[in-house]
Design a protein around this motif. Structure first.
Motif, PDB file in Angstrom:
ATOM      1  N   GLN A   1       3.758   8.157   7.959  1.00  0.00           N
ATOM      2  CA  GLN A   1       3.522   9.070   9.080  1.00  0.00           C
ATOM      3  C   GLN A   1       4.226  10.417   8.866  1.00  0.00           C
ATOM      4  O   GLN A   1       4.183  11.277   9.741  1.00  0.00           O
ATOM      5  N   ARG A   2       4.865  10.601   7.687  1.00  0.00           N
ATOM      6  CA  ARG A   2       5.490  11.903   7.409  1.00  0.00           C
ATOM      7  C   ARG A   2       4.521  12.812   6.663  1.00  0.00           C
ATOM      8  O   ARG A   2       4.823  13.363   5.608  1.00  0.00           O
ATOM      9  N   HIS A   3       3.336  12.888   7.223  1.00  0.00           N
ATOM     10  CA  HIS A   3       2.285  13.774   6.722  1.00  0.00           C
ATOM     11  C   HIS A   3       1.722  14.512   7.930  1.00  0.00           C
ATOM     12  O   HIS A   3       1.813  14.008   9.062  1.00  0.00           O
ATOM     13  N   THR A   4       1.061  15.633   7.671  1.00  0.00           N
ATOM     14  CA  THR A   4       0.544  16.414   8.806  1.00  0.00           C
ATOM     15  C   THR A   4      -0.414  15.586   9.675  1.00  0.00           C
ATOM     16  O   THR A   4      -0.563  15.862  10.851  1.00  0.00           O
TER      17      THR A   4
ATOM     18  N   PRO B   1      -1.596  10.310  -1.336  1.00  0.00           N
ATOM     19  CA  PRO B   1      -0.723  10.528  -0.175  1.00  0.00           C
ATOM     20  C   PRO B   1      -1.501  11.103   1.010  1.00  0.00           C
ATOM     21  O   PRO B   1      -2.340  12.001   0.841  1.00  0.00           O
ATOM     22  N   GLY B   2      -1.198  10.568   2.169  1.00  0.00           N
ATOM     23  CA  GLY B   2      -1.776  11.115   3.399  1.00  0.00           C
ATOM     24  C   GLY B   2      -3.220  10.732   3.651  1.00  0.00           C
ATOM     25  O   GLY B   2      -3.877  11.346   4.492  1.00  0.00           O
ATOM     26  N   THR B   3      -3.723   9.701   2.966  1.00  0.00           N
ATOM     27  CA  THR B   3      -5.127   9.315   3.169  1.00  0.00           C
ATOM     28  C   THR B   3      -5.277   7.938   3.808  1.00  0.00           C
ATOM     29  O   THR B   3      -6.386   7.397   3.865  1.00  0.00           O
ATOM     30  N   ASP B   4      -4.205   7.356   4.297  1.00  0.00           N
ATOM     31  CA  ASP B   4      -4.257   5.972   4.798  1.00  0.00           C
ATOM     32  C   ASP B   4      -5.157   5.802   6.019  1.00  0.00           C
ATOM     33  O   ASP B   4      -5.669   4.693   6.255  1.00  0.00           O
ATOM     34  N   ALA B   5      -5.345   6.863   6.801  1.00  0.00           N
ATOM     35  CA  ALA B   5      -6.241   6.724   7.959  1.00  0.00           C
ATOM     36  C   ALA B   5      -7.654   6.444   7.468  1.00  0.00           C
ATOM     37  O   ALA B   5      -8.379   5.626   8.058  1.00  0.00           O
TER      38      ALA B   5
ATOM     39  N   GLY C   1       5.618   1.303   7.546  1.00  0.00           N
ATOM     40  CA  GLY C   1       6.849   2.091   7.485  1.00  0.00           C
ATOM     41  C   GLY C   1       6.641   3.497   8.009  1.00  0.00           C
ATOM     42  O   GLY C   1       5.530   3.908   8.354  1.00  0.00           O
ATOM     43  N   TYR C   2       7.753   4.213   8.049  1.00  0.00           N
ATOM     44  CA  TYR C   2       7.685   5.591   8.537  1.00  0.00           C
ATOM     45  C   TYR C   2       7.204   6.561   7.468  1.00  0.00           C
ATOM     46  O   TYR C   2       6.846   7.691   7.771  1.00  0.00           O
ATOM     47  N   GLY C   3       7.214   6.108   6.206  1.00  0.00           N
ATOM     48  CA  GLY C   3       6.823   7.014   5.121  1.00  0.00           C
ATOM     49  C   GLY C   3       5.436   7.579   5.328  1.00  0.00           C
ATOM     50  O   GLY C   3       5.202   8.784   5.166  1.00  0.00           O
TER      51      GLY C   3
ATOM     52  N   ILE D   1       0.875  -1.182   0.000  1.00  0.00           N
ATOM     53  CA  ILE D   1       0.000   0.000   0.000  1.00  0.00           C
ATOM     54  C   ILE D   1       0.904   1.221   0.000  1.00  0.00           C
ATOM     55  O   ILE D   1       1.558   1.524   1.013  1.00  0.00           O
ATOM     56  N   ASP D   2       1.008   1.867  -1.113  1.00  0.00           N
ATOM     57  CA  ASP D   2       1.987   2.955  -1.249  1.00  0.00           C
ATOM     58  C   ASP D   2       1.645   3.781  -2.479  1.00  0.00           C
ATOM     59  O   ASP D   2       1.421   3.212  -3.554  1.00  0.00           O
ATOM     60  N   PRO D   3       1.632   5.110  -2.356  1.00  0.00           N
ATOM     61  CA  PRO D   3       1.380   5.935  -3.545  1.00  0.00           C
ATOM     62  C   PRO D   3       2.504   5.816  -4.576  1.00  0.00           C
ATOM     63  O   PRO D   3       2.334   6.226  -5.730  1.00  0.00           O
TER      64      PRO D   3
ATOM     65  N   HIS E   1      20.027   4.456  -3.325  1.00  0.00           N
ATOM     66  CA  HIS E   1      21.488   4.446  -3.149  1.00  0.00           C
ATOM     67  C   HIS E   1      21.998   5.410  -2.085  1.00  0.00           C
ATOM     68  O   HIS E   1      23.199   5.516  -1.876  1.00  0.00           O
ATOM     69  N   PHE E   2      21.095   6.153  -1.470  1.00  0.00           N
ATOM     70  CA  PHE E   2      21.504   7.069  -0.392  1.00  0.00           C
ATOM     71  C   PHE E   2      20.801   6.641   0.879  1.00  0.00           C
ATOM     72  O   PHE E   2      19.811   5.908   0.843  1.00  0.00           O
ATOM     73  N   LEU E   3      21.305   7.133   2.010  1.00  0.00           N
ATOM     74  CA  LEU E   3      20.580   6.956   3.260  1.00  0.00           C
ATOM     75  C   LEU E   3      20.383   8.355   3.833  1.00  0.00           C
ATOM     76  O   LEU E   3      21.316   8.936   4.358  1.00  0.00           O
ATOM     77  N   ASN E   4      19.198   8.890   3.644  1.00  0.00           N
ATOM     78  CA  ASN E   4      18.978  10.313   3.847  1.00  0.00           C
ATOM     79  C   ASN E   4      20.046  11.023   3.007  1.00  0.00           C
ATOM     80  O   ASN E   4      20.159  10.728   1.839  1.00  0.00           O
ATOM     81  N   SER E   5      20.876  11.882   3.614  1.00  0.00           N
ATOM     82  CA  SER E   5      21.901  12.517   2.772  1.00  0.00           C
ATOM     83  C   SER E   5      23.220  11.746   2.812  1.00  0.00           C
ATOM     84  O   SER E   5      24.171  12.111   2.113  1.00  0.00           O
TER      85      SER E   5
HETATM   86  N1  MGD Z   1      18.105   3.208   0.794  1.00  0.00           N
HETATM   87  C1  MGD Z   1      17.698   3.870   1.872  1.00  0.00           C
HETATM   88  N2  MGD Z   1      17.393   3.203   3.008  1.00  0.00           N
HETATM   89  C2  MGD Z   1      16.974   3.872   4.095  1.00  0.00           C
HETATM   90  C3  MGD Z   1      16.872   5.273   4.118  1.00  0.00           C
HETATM   91  C4  MGD Z   1      17.217   5.958   2.931  1.00  0.00           C
HETATM   92  O1  MGD Z   1      17.149   7.195   2.851  1.00  0.00           O
HETATM   93  N3  MGD Z   1      17.606   5.228   1.836  1.00  0.00           N
HETATM   94  N4  MGD Z   1      16.465   5.948   5.247  1.00  0.00           N
HETATM   95  C5  MGD Z   1      16.515   5.226   6.499  1.00  0.00           C
HETATM   96  C6  MGD Z   1      15.687   5.905   7.479  1.00  0.00           C
HETATM   97  S1  MGD Z   1      16.317   7.233   8.305  1.00  0.00           S
HETATM   98  C7  MGD Z   1      14.447   5.525   7.732  1.00  0.00           C
HETATM   99  S2  MGD Z   1      13.530   6.382   8.875  1.00  0.00           S
HETATM  100  C8  MGD Z   1      13.857   4.403   7.066  1.00  0.00           C
HETATM  101  C9  MGD Z   1      12.638   4.853   6.359  1.00  0.00           C
HETATM  102  O2  MGD Z   1      12.092   3.800   5.704  1.00  0.00           O
HETATM  103  P1  MGD Z   1      10.641   3.887   5.193  1.00  0.00           P
HETATM  104  O3  MGD Z   1       9.720   3.754   6.325  1.00  0.00           O
HETATM  105  O4  MGD Z   1      10.554   2.876   4.112  1.00  0.00           O
HETATM  106  O5  MGD Z   1      10.545   5.451   4.718  1.00  0.00           O
HETATM  107  P2  MGD Z   1      10.343   6.268   3.408  1.00  0.00           P
HETATM  108  O6  MGD Z   1      11.193   5.834   2.281  1.00  0.00           O
HETATM  109  O7  MGD Z   1      10.369   7.699   3.770  1.00  0.00           O
HETATM  110  O8  MGD Z   1       8.875   5.958   3.036  1.00  0.00           O
HETATM  111  C10 MGD Z   1       8.464   4.627   2.799  1.00  0.00           C
HETATM  112  C11 MGD Z   1       7.365   4.605   1.817  1.00  0.00           C
HETATM  113  O9  MGD Z   1       6.279   5.385   2.284  1.00  0.00           O
HETATM  114  C12 MGD Z   1       5.645   5.871   1.155  1.00  0.00           C
HETATM  115  N5  MGD Z   1       4.678   6.907   1.466  1.00  0.00           N
HETATM  116  C13 MGD Z   1       4.803   8.260   1.477  1.00  0.00           C
HETATM  117  N6  MGD Z   1       3.610   8.822   1.753  1.00  0.00           N
HETATM  118  C14 MGD Z   1       2.730   7.801   1.941  1.00  0.00           C
HETATM  119  C15 MGD Z   1       1.345   7.745   2.242  1.00  0.00           C
HETATM  120  O10 MGD Z   1       0.675   8.744   2.413  1.00  0.00           O
HETATM  121  N7  MGD Z   1       0.786   6.512   2.342  1.00  0.00           N
HETATM  122  C16 MGD Z   1       1.480   5.367   2.144  1.00  0.00           C
HETATM  123  N8  MGD Z   1       0.840   4.214   2.261  1.00  0.00           N
HETATM  124  N9  MGD Z   1       2.792   5.393   1.862  1.00  0.00           N
HETATM  125  C17 MGD Z   1       3.399   6.598   1.758  1.00  0.00           C
HETATM  126  C18 MGD Z   1       6.774   6.293   0.257  1.00  0.00           C
HETATM  127  O11 MGD Z   1       6.353   6.360  -1.068  1.00  0.00           O
HETATM  128  C19 MGD Z   1       7.790   5.183   0.473  1.00  0.00           C
HETATM  129  O12 MGD Z   1       7.726   4.184  -0.496  1.00  0.00           O
HETATM  130  O13 MGD Z   1      14.677   3.835   6.081  1.00  0.00           O
HETATM  131  C20 MGD Z   1      16.060   3.807   6.354  1.00  0.00           C
HETATM  132  N10 MGD Z   1      16.661   3.165   5.219  1.00  0.00           N
END
Ligand code: MGD
Ligand code: MGD
Ligand code: MO
Length: 704
Positions: free
Chosen positions: A311-314, A231-235, A307-309, A212-214, A589-593
């Protein structure tokens, strides 16, 4: 060198293979085999003896020696000699650097009070010691402003706190038994690479994978079923799903009666959310919501791997809260490998107070500054203003939201900025003093994971490069320079490890430094299905479907869907000007910056990219490979467009985070992102952005 010993020899007479642990902020916390020849790392591999690492590393760390020996390494203390931000520095001694810092801190404290000093650190390393121990002691004792470390996971943590009362879920190794794995807002192949073989093993045994991912990322493409919400409608999706579970009676009444609180209130709430309403909000068909509910109900074990993705919405807190309720209704918590897993970070139970010593803080405790509002803190805050910023373990010039506001702050002539870094990052450019930091291969740490259940010891495998020192040593030195005499500032790294392990937690029973030195990798003593018979960490000990704490905080005590602050429903006027929702998730290929300075990684990542849906691209005359300007009221960034089925119309995706240094115009993706705290926990809203996209000229110089 103390604490290091050869673990094995590798045939070749002069190569010694030593163990280390990847320090990066990632779920996987891998065990590494480091090949050292004549004191130099020549090769890095995954450890076959670690049950989760299984002998392979990710694309980022496979050539870790390139990061350790990068020409960007900071090797000596430096002071600024040119104008602020011009990047002109001159080498100085450690003594001179410490004296300059201590003198300036003392002067600022005399004039403005210690709250005018702000530490800024995050998770350059997630090692227990180097993430937060001596540094926290130092700033607590100093009386500096406290930093609220919200940038990554705060909304989800607050939501887990209110709902299940802790940060724990199934053991990921048990997910091989699952019949259904839902990867919900997580990108396992890129962000959590060792989750992927576990998923594949479960599928070989008959499990289904739903994403489940946009963003139609690699795992979404490989999944049995991909659902792409707005995005941001999962609740809303979770509320619709729970509506179906209740309506159909797909409920574990016994689990609900024994281990939840407030089910009647939740029933009333979800009655308002028939799948048709959820469909209108999310863009996912009502039949699909019903099908998902049925699949969940019929699949045991089943796990929501969140995942944390998302929850990165308001509204990120409510989103996680709504999803975290689901397994309690259906009893999926009963099975090993089943339930909900966002974080396992409470599974180790280390002694954080002993490490960080909050008791050293003055009373009343100093103010708290939310790290995602750094720009605002540096440009607007008064009484006192921030006069010194001390950065380590973070690269705020690249990673913090609303970049132009952050840079406006960092460029203040009267702001004294110290940066302790391994590499000359975008943030270093704005420093007054730069201090050299060791990498994981040069320092000691106690490593835990926020996903798997192993505690590991990392000891140095090479001597420090140049004059680099670990974070712990830096803050010991600074404490001395400030004249702090408390004995805790003399604790060695091994003292700190012992203090961390001495928590009384049953999960850590029998795990000592001595054992770690021998065994290196030890699994915590934690039940496989921690909530099979309740035992949640909430005030009631139950899953709180109704929460007094949320009510007291002025939030819906059950849960509610609120449109993201920037979205068609949340801000129609803004959406008329900026019709595209931009998400900025993790780059492969990056991890944040981190890693984004390395040529190998930048080459593989290609160019700073925005994925556009064919409908949006055609409407703007944009083709794959064209450069575009992506902009909103906060800023404008040039990216290379790739057109395809990565997202639904109206949604764009930009994998992040490139250093600004390598971006056209020197402007990074965070020039576009919103610095508004989430509904719970004050977290970051990196994925709540409305933008417009238009064709642009290619950059004059190639950005690679
Ligand atoms: N290669 C790589 N690995 C990493 C990182 C990196 O930058 N690069 N970062 C590391 C860090 S610090 C963390 S915190 C974790 C993060 O790992 P993840 O939790 O995977 O974080 P993100 O990649 O920010 O987001 C994950 C997914 O959430 C999706 N997403 C965004 N908005 C929404 C939404 O509204 N609904 C749904 N259902 N999905 C949504 C994004 O499209 C993405 O595919 O990974 C770690 N690992
Ligand atoms: N647009 C957008 N922005 C985001 C995100 C996103 O998805 N989209 N993700 C957010 C997330 S999840 C996070 S966690 C934050 C991460 O933000 P940061 O924590 O700033 O992470 P990094 O960019 O990895 O930078 C960490 C820095 O710490 C340094 N470092 C590493 N180890 C050590 C050490 O032992 N000592 C010292 N002194 N320095 C060290 C590294 O060299 C690196 O420059 O970024 C956030 N920013
Ligand atoms: Mo993160």
């Amino acid at each position: 060198m103390s604490g290091t010993r050869p673990e094995s020899r590798n045939g070749a007479e002069d190569v010694v293979v030593k163990r280390a642990v990847c320090p990066h902020d990632c779920w996987d916390t891998c065990s590494m085999l480091v090949h050292v020849k004549a004191g130099r790392v020549v090769r890095v591999m995954g450890d076959p003896d670690h049950p989760v690492t299984r002998g392979y590393l990710c694309v980022k760390t496979n050539h870790y020696e390139e990061r350790v020996y990068s020409p960007d390494r900071v090797l000596h203390p430096m002071k600024r000699v040119g104008p602020k931000g011009a990047g002109q520095f001159e080498r100085i001694s450690w003594d001179e650097a410490l004296t300059i810092i201590a003198d300036r801190f003392k002067a600022i404290i005399a004039e403005h009070g210690a709250e005018a000093i702000l530490p800024y650190s995050y998770a350059g390393t997630i090692g227990t010691l180097q993430y937060g121990s001596m540094d926290r002691r130092f700033f607590h004792r100093l009386g500096a402003s406290q930093l609220d470390r919200t940038i990554c996971s705060a909304a989800g943590e607050a939501a887990m706190g209110a709902t299940i009362g802790t940060r724990m879920g199934p053991d990921p190794e048990d997910m091989v038994h699952a019949r259904l794995i839902v990867v919900w807002g997580v990108n396992p192949i890129s962000s959590n690479p060792h989750q992927w073989p576990i998923i594949q093993e479960a599928r070989r045994r008959g499990a289904r994978l739903v994403a489940i991912d946009p963003y139609r990322h690699k795992a979404a493409r490989e999944a049995d079923w991909h659902l792409s919400p707005r995005p941001g409608t999962d609740a809303a999706l979770a509320l619709g799903l729970m509506h179906v579970l209740v309506r159909e009676g797909w409920l574990d009444r016994d689990y609900i009666d024994r281990y939840t609180l407030g089910f009647d209130r939740l029933e009333q709430k979800v009655a308002e959310w028939p799948p048709e309403r959820a469909a209108a909000v999310t863009g996912i068909a009502a039949e699909d919501i019903v099908r998902l509910a049925r699949l969940w109900w019929e699949s045991r074990p089943g796990v929501l791997r969140v995942g944390y993705g998302l929850q990165r919405h308001t509204n990120g807190g409510s989103t996680v809260r709504a999803i975290a309720m689901i397994p309690a209704l259906t009893g999926h918590w009963r099975d090993p490998g089943g339930g909900f897993l966002l974080s396992n970070s409470a599974s180790c139970g280390l002694n954080a107070n002993a490490l960080k010593r909050p008791d050293l803080m003055p009373s009343p405790p100093p103010r708290k500054i939310n790290m995602i509002e750094l720009g605002k803190a540096l440009t607007e805050l008064q009484d006192p203003p921030v006069m010194a910023l001390m950065v380590h373990n973070s690269n705020p010039a690249s990673v913090a939201p609303n970049q132009s506001r952050v840079l406006a702050g960092l460029s203040r002539e009267d702001l004294f900025t110290v940066v302790h870094e391994q590499l000359f990052t975008d943030t270093c450019k704005w420093a007054d003093i730069i201090l050299p930091a060791t990498t994981q291969f040069e320092q000691t740490d106690l490593m835990t994971s926020y996903w798997h259940l192993y505690v590991q010891l990392n000891e140095p495998v090479i001597e420090p490069l140049g004059e680099a020192v670990p974070n712990t040593e830096l803050f010991r030195r600074l404490a001395r320079a400030m004249g702090f005499t408390e004995p805790c500032f003399s604790d060695t790294d091994e003292d700190l490890i012992r203090q961390a392990l001495d928590s009384g937690s049953p999960y850590l029973e029998g795990i000592t430094l001595e054992r770690l030195k021998k065994e290196r990798i030890i699994k915590v003593n934690r039940p496989a299905a921690p909530f099979a018979e309740g035992g949640f960490g909430t005030p009631s000990g139950r899953v709180e479907l109704y929460s007094e704490d949320l009510a007291a905080a002025g939030l819906d005590p059950v849960v509610e869907y609120t449109p993201p602050a920037e979205s068609i429903d949340g801000s129609p006027e803004l959406a008329a000007r900026y019709p595209i929702a931009l998400i900025t998730p993790a780059a492969h290929h990056f991890l944040n910056s981190t890693f984004a300075n390395l040529p190998r990684m930048r080459e593989r990542e290609g160019a700073p990219t925005v994925y556009l849906n064919p409908v949006d691209a055609a409407a703007r005359g944009i083709r794959s490979g064209d450069w575009v300007r992506v902009f909103n009221d906060r800023g404008s960034v040039r990216l290379q467009a790739q057109v395809g089925d990565w997202s639904q119309p109206g949604v764009a995706v930009s994998p992040s985070i490139w250093w600004s240094r390598f971006m056209p115009d020197g402007v990074g993706i965070n020039a576009l992102t919103l610095d508004r705290p989430t509904d719970m926990g004050g977290g970051a809203s990196f994925h709540t952005n409305l933008v417009q996209v238009e064709p642009a000229d290619p950059p004059a110089e190639p950005s690679r």
